[in-house]
Enzyme design. Sequence first.
Site: not given
Length: 280
Positions: A31, A37, A186
């Site tokens: 995530g 991504h 991230s």
Amino acid sequence: MEIVRTVEALRGWSRAIRMQDETVGLVPTMGALHAGHASLMRAAAEQCGHVAVTIFVNPTQFGPQEDFDRYPRTFEADCMLAEREGARVVFAPPVEEMYPAGAATFVDVEGLSGRLDGASRPGHFRGVATVVAKLLIAAEADRAYFGQKDAAQVAVLRRMVRDLRIGTELVVCPIVREADGLALSSRNVYLSTDERRQALALSRAVKRVEAMAAGGERRAALLTEAARQTLASEPAVRVDYAELVEWATLEPVEIATAGTLFAVAAWVGATRLIDNAVMG
Ligand code: PAF
């Protein structure tokens, strides 16, 4: 786009597609999705009929002092991005689905798992290999997509897939960078403005090594020394490793040849970042 929470539902979705002779691409993530991504999802959508994205912050790949609890969790935004990039399914299991009570089976890629990030993050690659094995077995995908930024992870997973004879092809996509060179991660959200500026030392070090190698300097000791000098120019940057290695084995080399991996990891303040390049 559908959100599924169980292995059974993901496998059922994938089997139904493959029964119709269509292909499934899997994009495993934790995530906090960004343009890196998105590039994996786009590659998957181009090469496969149907794309599944997994969103699971995997507890077993974090050490006890690491950032599992504060790892960014942005599920709603992640689902929107996945849908925009053509994903048909998001697999977002609870921890007990991936690690049922009493789970005692782990995947350890011996040797490789103790090198580079594995040396400073003991147990990290065991956690990665275990969860990716579970995801590949669950999804029965034709292809799975990973970023080159995690080059050591790629080496571990390639070996795992080969050793376990898993029938999914691993596809590795190029590093995506900000305009100023910072590799997307991230964890970049942890950086203060000043750390963000100092973090550019990593991509500068990578570029310097690439330029020196392109200019004919192939001695690993001199190339890594130049990288360390670049990293040392920023006070908040503390080097973990800066090494030239054979990508498949992560063993250090003395002379860089085509395909040799230059990989760097450094703490910028309290944030650990990585970057790399494959030598031409
Ligand atoms: O690269 C990542 O985001 C993770 O290590 C992965 C492959 C999704 C496994 O948790």
